[in-house]
Motif scaffolding. Structure first.
Motif, PDB file in Angstrom:
ATOM      1  N   THR A 173      47.877  22.502  38.940  1.00 53.31           N
ATOM      2  CA  THR A 173      46.959  21.475  38.776  1.00 53.31           C
ATOM      3  C   THR A 173      45.456  22.177  38.578  1.00 53.31           C
ATOM      4  O   THR A 173      45.367  23.242  38.207  1.00 53.31           O
ATOM      5  CB  THR A 173      46.576  22.116  40.898  1.00 53.31           C
ATOM      6  N   MET A 177      48.634  26.615  38.744  1.00 51.39           N
ATOM      7  CA  MET A 177      47.450  26.963  39.721  1.00 51.39           C
ATOM      8  C   MET A 177      46.219  27.088  39.567  1.00 51.39           C
ATOM      9  O   MET A 177      45.226  27.814  39.499  1.00 51.39           O
ATOM     10  CB  MET A 177      47.947  27.386  41.201  1.00 51.39           C
ATOM     11  N   CYS A 178      45.579  25.832  38.316  1.00 49.82           N
ATOM     12  CA  CYS A 178      43.999  26.219  37.672  1.00 49.82           C
ATOM     13  C   CYS A 178      43.071  25.126  38.316  1.00 49.82           C
ATOM     14  O   CYS A 178      41.936  25.151  37.826  1.00 49.82           O
ATOM     15  CB  CYS A 178      44.399  25.500  36.763  1.00 49.82           C
ATOM     16  N   ALA A 179      43.489  24.640  39.729  1.00 45.10           N
ATOM     17  CA  ALA A 179      42.315  23.280  40.201  1.00 45.10           C
ATOM     18  C   ALA A 179      41.484  24.301  41.588  1.00 45.10           C
ATOM     19  O   ALA A 179      41.935  25.605  41.819  1.00 45.10           O
ATOM     20  CB  ALA A 179      43.062  22.532  40.938  1.00 45.10           C
ATOM     21  N   ASP A 210      38.151  24.759  50.496  1.00 40.10           N
ATOM     22  CA  ASP A 210      39.104  26.069  50.944  1.00 40.10           C
ATOM     23  C   ASP A 210      38.250  25.253  52.522  1.00 40.10           C
ATOM     24  O   ASP A 210      39.304  25.583  53.512  1.00 40.10           O
ATOM     25  CB  ASP A 210      38.272  27.244  51.093  1.00 40.10           C
ATOM     26  N   ILE A 264      47.746  25.547  48.721  1.00 37.95           N
ATOM     27  CA  ILE A 264      48.251  25.346  47.835  1.00 37.95           C
ATOM     28  C   ILE A 264      49.141  26.118  47.221  1.00 37.95           C
ATOM     29  O   ILE A 264      50.349  26.117  47.584  1.00 37.95           O
ATOM     30  CB  ILE A 264      47.818  24.521  46.747  1.00 37.95           C
ATOM     31  N   ALA A 265      48.455  27.462  46.571  1.00 35.96           N
ATOM     32  CA  ALA A 265      49.370  28.312  45.460  1.00 35.96           C
ATOM     33  C   ALA A 265      50.009  28.792  47.004  1.00 35.96           C
ATOM     34  O   ALA A 265      51.556  29.344  46.440  1.00 35.96           O
ATOM     35  CB  ALA A 265      48.489  28.746  44.830  1.00 35.96           C
ATOM     36  N   PHE A 310      44.236  31.269  39.452  1.00 36.05           N
ATOM     37  CA  PHE A 310      43.452  31.890  39.094  1.00 36.05           C
ATOM     38  C   PHE A 310      42.858  32.528  40.118  1.00 36.05           C
ATOM     39  O   PHE A 310      42.970  31.789  41.518  1.00 36.05           O
ATOM     40  CB  PHE A 310      42.684  30.605  38.579  1.00 36.05           C
ATOM     41  N   ALA A 311      41.354  32.989  39.933  1.00 33.03           N
ATOM     42  CA  ALA A 311      40.412  33.669  40.510  1.00 33.03           C
ATOM     43  C   ALA A 311      39.176  33.776  40.205  1.00 33.03           C
ATOM     44  O   ALA A 311      39.236  33.567  38.626  1.00 33.03           O
ATOM     45  CB  ALA A 311      40.843  35.068  41.079  1.00 33.03           C
ATOM     46  N   GLU A 353      35.491  35.523  41.118  1.00 29.36           N
ATOM     47  CA  GLU A 353      34.845  36.078  41.275  1.00 29.36           C
ATOM     48  C   GLU A 353      33.724  36.921  40.675  1.00 29.36           C
ATOM     49  O   GLU A 353      33.683  36.881  39.919  1.00 29.36           O
ATOM     50  CB  GLU A 353      35.890  37.180  41.711  1.00 29.36           C
ATOM     51  N   LYS A 386      45.192  39.179  45.735  1.00 30.32           N
ATOM     52  CA  LYS A 386      45.034  37.764  45.618  1.00 30.32           C
ATOM     53  C   LYS A 386      46.443  37.193  45.347  1.00 30.32           C
ATOM     54  O   LYS A 386      47.786  36.670  45.950  1.00 30.32           O
ATOM     55  CB  LYS A 386      44.516  36.930  44.675  1.00 30.32           C
TER      56      LYS A 386
END
Ligand code: CTP
Length: 403
Positions: free
Chosen positions: A195, A274-276, A280, A308-309, A324-325, A327, A338
């Motif tokens: 994503t 999951m890069c998108a 939220d 989604i993740a 991905f995160a 922060e 996470k």
């Protein structure tokens, strides 16, 4: 050119062993991590101290350390390596490799290594030309070993002919070429969902809520995966980027669209990255017509989107899931939570506080976090970060015990 690659250098007892020192230095200069395994005879030609100093790692010769009994595991050496280079390789070692003899650590490591092996023969011209040596080299080629060309030239015996070890520069090029062609095939047969980009949450027919994600990181990952032969479904928000070659692109707008497309594609996938930057929150209602302004202030009611993740994490089983995160503080701790909450295999943490990292720019600075700990990478181009992520994915499949 070999940044972050793990090269295991095997040295056997030949006068050409001095060239292994040059090769070791070239490998380090090319960015590779090097470990050296030597046979007992190799130590007569070049000292372990020389090789340890150049490789920046202790040298491994014996199955165990006779002083403290510490075991040198050929299995973990083989698992660690992205490429096993035996240079110089004597006629004796080549014969043993061809027939499965395993009477030293260099050979047991060859039998247990899952990575590509490169052999650089070094011997006298008559030994090299002997039918037995040539048959053994053919056997090794048939077993998938890459043989470095032995150039003709002056030999230690005083004779002139074929049998000299290839020059370290040529071996270095061969390693890079071999690892590159490996790259094309390493994820063949695997299907990944990636994503990427920002979602767009409509307020009315002309207005929306979105974020600054450009999709560069996700597109670079999709490209890297496809280059390694993987089938890639790129579920993407709106971006100006071209679709990478060989990638199936599914365009979506909202978080809800992305959820549908990603879960559908994941049903037949081996993993997802999951890069998108998914919204939220989304407006509770999308106005059918353009909202007219009035003199009053206005508020938009927002409701939570589906994660989604986390949804993929709930059904993933033993499939691979990378998140991905982004922060601004307490990065590692919050990324670790996470990781658990979304059932991810690893998480790529971007810090908002790092210069040159984040949205829009071509560089990124990330930390990988998994159940074994964290690993911080330096500031790199997004395509190099993508290569590092995909390398970690390759290792996930190559060394399942290290998960
Ligand atoms: N993600 C997702 N679906 C969502 C939200 C996030 O798939 N609806 C994924 C992102 O693609 C990313 C990871 O989850 O891989 C990010 O998690 P998130 O909880 O959104 O964290 P951040 O956005 O980094 O920060 P915060 O927790 O502060 O929202």
């Amino acid at each position: 050119m070999l940044k972050g690659k793990h090269i295991l250098l095997g040295v056997t007892g030949s006068i050409a062993a001095y060239k292994a020192a040059v090769l070791c230095r070239l490998l380090r200069n090319a960015g590779a991590e090097v470990q050296v395994v030597m046979t007992a005879t190799a130590k007569q030609f070049i000292t372990p101290l020389t090789m340890a100093t150049l490789s920046k790692n202790p040298i491994i010769v014996e199955f165990f350390n006779p002083e403290n009994g510490e075991w040198n595991s050929h299995i973990s050496l083989g698992e660690w390596a992205d490429c096993y280079v035996i240079a110089p390789a004597t006629a004796n070692t080549i014969a043993k490799m061809a027939t499965g003899v395993a009477d030293n650590l260099l050979l047991t490591t060859y039998l247990s290594a899952r990575c590509k092996t490169i052999v650089a023969p070094a011997m006298d011209c008559d030994m090299f030309a002997h039918i037995t040596t040539q048959t053994n080299l053919t056997t090794l080629r048939n077993h998938g070993v890459v043989i470095a060309d032995s150039p003709a030239g002056e030999l230690a015996s005083g004779l002139t002919g074929k049998g000299r070890m290839a020059e370290p520069e040529q071996i270095l090029d061969l390693i890079a070429k071999t690892l590159n062609s490996e790259k094309k095939k390493s994820l063949q047969g695997k299907h990944f969902v990636v994503t990427a980009g920002a979602t767009i949450e409509a307020i009315d027919p002309v207005r929306y809520i979105t974020n600054h994600s450009t999709g560069k990181m996700g597109y670079a990952i999709a490209k890297s995966l496809a280059e390694r032969g993987a089938e890639v479904t790129l579920v993407t928000g709106r971006t100006a980027l071209a679709t990478p070659a060989g990638v199936k692109r599914v365009d979506v707008l909202s978080a809800a669209d992305m959820y549908r497309a990603a879960t559908e594609a994941f049903a037949t996938a081996d993993g997802a990255i999951m890069c998108a930057a998914v919204a939220d929150y989304t407006p509770a209602k999308v106005a059918e017509h353009k909202i007219k302004k009035s003199d009053d202030d206005m508020a938009i009611e927002l409701v939570r989107t589906k994660d989604i993740a986390a949804a993929l994490g709930a059904v993933k089983g033993d499939r691979l899931l990378v998140g991905f995160a982004l922060e601004s503080d307490e990065g590692v701790k919050s990324a670790q939570s996470k990781l658990k909450r979304k059932n991810l295999d690893f998480i790529v943490l971007n810090s908002l506080t790092d210069k040159g990292a984040g949205f829009g720019v071509d560089t990124n600075k990330v930390t990988f976090i998994d159940n074994n700990g964290s690993q911080s990478l330096p500031l790199m181009s997004k395509s190099d970060v993508a290569e590092s992520i995909v390398h970690k994915i390759e290792q996930h499949y190559a060394h399942p015990t290290q998960r």
